[in-house]
Design an enzyme around this catalytic site. Structure first.
Site, PDB file in Angstrom:
ATOM      1  N   ALA A 209     -28.806  -5.457 -50.398  1.00 44.81           N
ATOM      2  CA  ALA A 209     -28.023  -6.694 -50.292  1.00 44.81           C
ATOM      3  C   ALA A 209     -26.611  -6.476 -50.831  1.00 44.81           C
ATOM      4  O   ALA A 209     -25.647  -7.033 -50.309  1.00 44.81           O
ATOM      5  CB  ALA A 209     -28.722  -7.806 -51.062  1.00 44.81           C
ATOM      6  N   ALA A 211     -24.733  -3.750 -50.684  1.00 43.02           N
ATOM      7  CA  ALA A 211     -23.905  -3.105 -49.662  1.00 43.02           C
ATOM      8  C   ALA A 211     -23.654  -4.080 -48.506  1.00 43.02           C
ATOM      9  O   ALA A 211     -22.546  -4.140 -47.963  1.00 43.02           O
ATOM     10  CB  ALA A 211     -24.589  -1.834 -49.166  1.00 43.02           C
ATOM     11  N   GLU A 230     -29.479  -6.010 -42.173  1.00 49.86           N
ATOM     12  CA  GLU A 230     -30.909  -6.108 -42.524  1.00 49.86           C
ATOM     13  C   GLU A 230     -31.002  -5.703 -43.990  1.00 49.86           C
ATOM     14  O   GLU A 230     -30.871  -4.522 -44.312  1.00 49.86           O
ATOM     15  CB  GLU A 230     -31.752  -5.148 -41.666  1.00 49.86           C
ATOM     16  CG  GLU A 230     -31.419  -5.111 -40.182  1.00 49.86           C
ATOM     17  CD  GLU A 230     -31.589  -6.445 -39.485  1.00 49.86           C
ATOM     18  OE1 GLU A 230     -32.426  -7.247 -39.930  1.00 49.86           O
ATOM     19  OE2 GLU A 230     -30.862  -6.689 -38.516  1.00 49.86           O
ATOM     20  N   CYS A 263     -38.697  -3.178 -48.009  1.00 50.39           N
ATOM     21  CA  CYS A 263     -37.930  -4.408 -48.206  1.00 50.39           C
ATOM     22  C   CYS A 263     -38.847  -5.623 -48.207  1.00 50.39           C
ATOM     23  O   CYS A 263     -38.549  -6.636 -48.816  1.00 50.39           O
ATOM     24  CB  CYS A 263     -36.891  -4.536 -47.107  1.00 50.39           C
ATOM     25  SG  CYS A 263     -37.609  -4.459 -45.464  1.00 50.39           S
TER      26      CYS A 263
END
Ligand code: NAD
Ligand code: SIN
Length: 475
Positions: A209, A211, A230, A263
């Site tokens: 998140a 980046a 994503e 994730c």
């Protein structure tokens, strides 16, 4: 730049790959080659693009053993798991072809003047930045649909998995992809930063998140730029009723699969503050303590391999320390000796009385929340800036209906783990988990833009009957 770098096996630090990080000039040259190749590729009939993708799929199937071993060596994930990743890459080809036909195909409808035609066009040259946790499957989730759509790509694999990235690109070239259509650059964040500063039309990104937020700010003010993000999650799993042992299996699978490096892994377990909730927690602790942890090639195979690196394991330790400093209580016994510096055992930490913490810990760490009622369970589940996956373990249809209606996440499961996303469904999240450009089945949407055409075969179709509005007699 253009400095040497290497990847090593996290199980034993043995060398896997050695090469050089690409400089800004090398990135610009790769983008220029992609730019030159793109129009020809876009003009190649779709059937021929599909044929190249199918040959790629066949080559992956033929080399599945080698690819699985390479992924396992470079990531430390057990072979049983990397075999499913290799098979998933090959399977992704047909899924992407079907998804493109459904989501981004051509549609013709008759009209009084002729016909209305919906077509899709590629964006041009896109950068793909991949993460380490599924180094073949996740970049392929962008690469396959983006190539089918007629884009040219410059792909930078994670700096932790350059060998897998290199093998993917080699297989595409062997499949007959024309020169320049898929360029490879290698390196870390500096190379990634240099690549995204080149003259590209979009960035397809899977990663953290932090980046993702950086890229969203970096490309602000460029509405025409295709940015597909994503990102991570802080995913809740509510275990509300049912058999404790069965729930424990779903909880362990959700939280500790891939050593927690998915994730979609559950990060927060929410249970009723009751005897039933305590039974679920006890069963989870008992099962987690029995999980086999070991090298990727061990026989019998472990459930969990190493984390991606000793640094990643140290980051997990820091995350646990942060949680305990905030009032969390570690549950269960200290783990037995582990096989190396990059290995970590599952951790369950009771955060019911602790200060709020909403940072993704990318490892086998599950936070426990004991709550008085289902309303509080839903509120606790939604108490996150993220919104990737969420699940409810319950036989009660009414509870499921409430959970489904109120959950803020892109994947909301019932009596299934939070992870193991299906390729024939969209995969993406709300909030800090992405920018509403879900991947998997919906990847076709961000790989092309729609063009709506009203078409008449003769010029007569362009001439409306204006006679009722004209002065001065007939035309
Ligand atoms: P990461 O963000 O550290 O790196 C991903 C890629 O981006 C790498 O290639 C890296 O070199 C590059 N990169 C990172 N920061 C950059 C910057 N500032 N400029 C240019 N390039 C940059 O992610 P990771 O550690 O490889 O992967 C784990 C993360 O990815 C976790 O947060 C996980 O939740 C997330 N993830 C999300 C999904 C999803 O589909 N939503 C899937 C897998 C992993
Ligand atoms: C991931 O992409 O990290 C996980 C996908 C899944 O298992 O749900």
């Amino acid at each position: 730049m253009d400095v040497p770098f290497r990847s090593t096996c996290p199980s034993d630090d043995s060398l896997v790959w050695e090469g050089r990080a690409d400089s800004a000039a090398a990135c610009a040259a790769a983008v220029a080659r992609a730019r030159a190749a793109q129009p020809g590729w876009a003009e190649t009939p779709l059937d021929e693009r599909i044929a190249v993708a199918r040959r790629f799929g066949d080559l992956v199937r033929g080399d599945a053993g080698k690819l699985a071993t390479l992924i396992a060596r470079e990531t430390g994930k057990p072979l049983w798991e990397t075999r499913t990743e290799a098979a998933g890459v090959a399977g992704k080809v047909d899924i992407s072809i079907a998804a493109q036909a459904e989501r981004a195909g051509e549609r013709r409808s008759p009209a009084a003047f002729g016909e209305s035609v919906l077509r899709h066009r590629p964006h041009g040259v896109l950068a793909v930045l991949g993460p380490f946790n599924f180094p073949a499957h996740l970049p392929s989730g962008h690469i396959i649909p983006a190539l089918l759509a007629g884009n040219a790509l410059v792909f930078k694999p994670s700096e932790l998995t350059p060998a897998v990235g290199e093998m993917l690109v080699r297989l595409w070239r062997e499949a007959g992809l024309p020169d320049g259509v898929l360029e490879l650059v290698q390196g870390g964040r500096e190379t990634g930063a240099a690549l995204v500063d080149c003259a590209i039309d979009g960035l397809l990104f899977t990663g953290s998140a932090r980046a993702g937020l950086h890229f969203q700010q970096h490309f602000a003010g460029r509405p025409g730029f295709m940015l597909a993000l994503e990102l991570g999650g802080n995913n809740p799993l509510i275990a509300w009723d049912g058999d404790a042992e069965t729930a424990a299996a779903a909880i362990v699978q959700s939280a500790f699969l891939t050593a927690g490096q998915r994730c979609s892994c559950a990060r927060r377990l929410i249970v009723p503050d009751s005897a039933e909730g305590r039974a679920t927690v006890d069963a989870t602790l008992a099962l987690a303590a029995r999980l086999r942890i070991g090298r990727w090639d061990a026989d019998p195979q472990p459930f969990m391999g190493s984390l991606i690196s000793a640094d990643a394991a140290a980051a997990v330790d820091r995350g646990i320390e942060r949680l305990t400093t905030q009032g969390g209580t570690l549950l269960g016994d200290a783990p037995a000796a582990l096989p190396g510096r990059a290995f970590r055992a599952p951790v369950l930490i009771d955060m019911s009385e602790a200060a709020r913490d909403d940072e993704e810990i990318f490892g086998p760490v599950l936070q426990l929340f004991r709550v008085p009622d289902f309303e509080t369970a839903i509120a606790t589940a939604n108490r996150t800036a993220y919104g990737l996956s969420a699940a409810l373990l319950s036989a009660d249809d009414a509870l499921w209906a409430r959970f489904l209606a109120r959950s803020r996440a892109g994947v909301v499961n019932r009596n299934r783990p939070t992870n193991g996303a299906a390729s024939n469904m969209p995969f993406g999240g709300t909030g800090a988990s992405g920018n509403h450009r879900p991947s998997a089945w919906y990847a076709a949407d961000y790989c092309a833009y729609p063009v709506a055409s009203a078409e008449a075969a003769s010029l007569a179709g362009a001439a409306p009957d204006l006679s009722a509005y004209l002065d001065g007699g007939a035309r």
